[in-house]
Design an enzyme around this catalytic site. Structure first.
Site, mmCIF file in Angstrom:
data_model
loop_
_atom_site.group_PDB
_atom_site.id
_atom_site.type_symbol
_atom_site.label_atom_id
_atom_site.label_comp_id
_atom_site.label_asym_id
_atom_site.label_seq_id
_atom_site.Cartn_x
_atom_site.Cartn_y
_atom_site.Cartn_z
ATOM 1 N N GLY A 223 0.804 -1.209 0.000
ATOM 2 C CA GLY A 223 0.000 0.000 0.000
ATOM 3 C C GLY A 223 0.841 1.264 0.000
ATOM 4 N N GLY A 224 0.577 2.113 0.978
ATOM 5 C CA GLY A 224 1.299 3.381 1.062
ATOM 6 C C GLY A 224 2.787 3.195 1.238
ATOM 7 N N GLY B 97 13.714 8.694 -36.668
ATOM 8 C CA GLY B 97 13.334 9.509 -35.526
ATOM 9 C C GLY B 97 14.163 9.221 -34.299
ATOM 10 N N ALA B 98 14.692 8.001 -34.194
ATOM 11 C CA ALA B 98 15.518 7.662 -33.035
ATOM 12 C C ALA B 98 16.796 8.482 -33.009
ATOM 13 C CB ALA B 98 15.840 6.168 -33.044
#
Length: 536
Positions: free
Chosen positions: A191-192, A426-427
């Site tokens: 959890g937390g 694009g890389a």
């Protein structure tokens, strides 16, 4: 004339004083309380902790910090909750030890859950102690290290425990990019107790004794019917190889804490200070003659990029982040000429070094972290492009790949790019090209920078010529070579000002050292805004 120092001391001796008996009694009581607190909940609880292969909270702090440097804060604090049996059990510290100390003589703040007290669970007083030490760390401008071994919110204290976690989360976010925040997972954290580490800069985890999950195996089985062990659900290997939550994984607590010390030595104390310099004695102008043999000239042959990092870094020493996750890109802290740098490099041994979703996220986070703490970036490029396929497209490679693009474009620290062999599509742009703000770009003579590889490009550009040729295969080979010679030769990008120089691979370390020295006083002006909106 007699000097004062030569004269006999005629000042009357102060009268002998003695501490009143009632005060002495109180002092003795205080010492006894402190001794009791330091000894912990009892020998049996300590034996149970050791039987699990775990150190106690104080043993962990002792292993982490310089000897005799720890100063405890609120060691005598106890919870004030009543009901559900808590009123009969009010141990000092309330299950968390907080304070400050030194690592290599530099101040750090630390809190450590004590699993022997309420399973390290967080209640109101427990949380307030953590809030205080977090505030002190931010005010002092010093790193914050949490040693996590807690079972989450203390059920007996209800909503006040949940509110305590809220206070921790908000402080994690407020301190983000201001001071280094390091989480060390040393037990089951649910959890937390798992969310707060996820908000910090670095997560260390130890195999066999540590787990992180939002809900435990029992809840998972009750809700989904799926039977799973603690380690299968959230163990060290899960988070270091699959989820990407843990940046560092270790087999032993002491080895883990030693690496935490090493990481701290590479980071500034806060975002207003420069990273610490350490002269290793490795000459900045040391040649890298072996690089010519380590990196094949043929663009499709594999090699281990770590061998390049060995050559470039001082003494071949570096600390790799997320070593076991998204292995097609390497991220590491190192020193060049004694100054810390962040190294980002494609790894041809995995997916040929192509960028995919996980690699983009891994590198983007590392770029943001280095930029936040003023650590220069060195990007070593050998990338064939983004990984193609429906799986990547459907999972959002466009959005996730944009995270790395955003990280580089927004980074204001010194940025140096070195293209070792190939950079396609694009890389090439995303891997810190000049067009997105790299301060200086270098290439080796073997480099190929292009929209795509020569074979694919020739098939598109010369499609009609190949189809009409008497010998299509020979025509394809000839036209591919023509495209390579005209548009992909090593000096094409340099002639157009897209790279600053073509360098001898053996001079790579020296060139980087000189360039980073020149950029050390870089001042970048950014537009006024609350904050950017990165692709999430």
């Amino acid at each position: 004339m007699t000097r004062v120092n030569d004269a006999q001391d005629s000042t009357p001796a102060p009268p002998e004083t003695s501490i009143p008996q009632d005060m002495r009694s109180r002092v003795d009581q205080l010492h006894e309380k402190r001794r009791t607190v330091h000894d912990g909940p009892g020998e049996k609880a300590t034996e149970r902790q050791h039987a699990k292969g775990k150190l106690t909270a104080r043993e962990r702090i002792e292993a982490l910090l310089d000897a005799d440097s720890f100063v405890e804060v609120e060691g005598l604090r106890r919870h004030r909750a009543t009901g559900f049996g808590l009123e009969r059990n009010r141990p000092h510290t309330d299950g968390v030890i907080t304070g400050w100390g030194k690592i290599d003589d530099r101040t750090v703040f630390v809190y450590a859950h004590d699993f022997r007290v309420f399973g390290g669970s967080l209640g109101e007083s427990h949380a307030q102690k953590i809030h205080k030490i977090m505030d002190m760390a931010e005010t002092a401008g010093a790193p914050l290290i949490s040693l996590n071994d807690g079972a989450g919110a203390r059920i007996q204290e209800g909503v006040t425990a949940l509110a305590g976690y809220g206070g921790i989360f908000s402080r994690n976010v407020r301190a983000s990019g201001v001071i280094p925040q390091i989480s060390v997972m040393l037990g089951p954290c649910a959890g937390g107790a798992a969310y707060s580490p996820a908000l910090t800069d670095f997560v260390f985890i130890v195999r066999d004794i540590s787990q992180m999950f939002i809900t435990g195996p029992e809840v998972v089985e009750a809700v989904t019917g799926e039977a799973v062990t603690h380690d299968e659900l959230g163990g060290a290997d899960v988070h270091s190889t699959r989820s990407g939550v843990a940046a560092f994984v270790h087999d032993d607590e002491r080895e883990c804490l030693e690496d935490v010390r090493y990481l701290v030595s590479l980071l500034p104390s806060n975002n207003q200070e420069t990273p610490p310099v350490s002269d290793s004695g490795d000459p900045a102008d040391r040649r890298n003659d072996s690089l010519t043999e380590l990196v094949p000239a043929e663009p499709n042959r594999s090699y281990d990029m770590r061998a390049v990092l060995d050559e470039v870094a001082d003494d071949g020493d570096y600390l790799e982040v997320h070593q076991h996750w998204a292995n097609n890109v390497l991220c590491a802290f190192a020193r060049i000429d004694g100054h810390p740098v962040g190294l980002i490099a494609n790894q041809p041994q995995t997916l040929a070094g192509a960028l995919d979703i996980n690699a983009s996220e891994k590198a983007a986070r590392f770029v943001h972290t280095c930029d936040a703490f003023g650590i220069p970036l060195v990007t070593l490029v050998d990338v064939p492009g983004f990984l193609p396929g429906t799986d990547q497209e459907h999972q959002g490679i466009i959005r996730h790949g944009a995270k790395l693009l955003y990280a580089y474009c927004s980074a204001s620290v010194p940025r140096v790019q070195v293209i070792l062999r190939k950079a396609y599509g694009g890389a090439y742009i995303v891997m810190d090209s000049r067009s997105i703000g790299a301060d200086v770009s270098f290439t080796w003579p073997s480099n190929e920078i292009a929209v795509m590889g020569a074979d694919g490009a020739a098939n598109i550009v010369f499609r009609k010529e190949i189809a009409a040729a008497e010998d299509p295969e020979q025509a394809r080979a000839d036209l591919t070579e023509q495209y390579r010679e005209e548009l992909m030769h090593p000096y094409y990008a340099a002639e157009r000002g897209l790279v600053d120089d073509v360098i001898d691979p053996a001079e790579t370390r020296h060139v980087l050292a000189r360039t980073l020295e020149m950029l050390r006083r870089k001042k970048a002006s950014l537009p006024h805004r609350r904050h950017g909106i990165p692709p999430m």
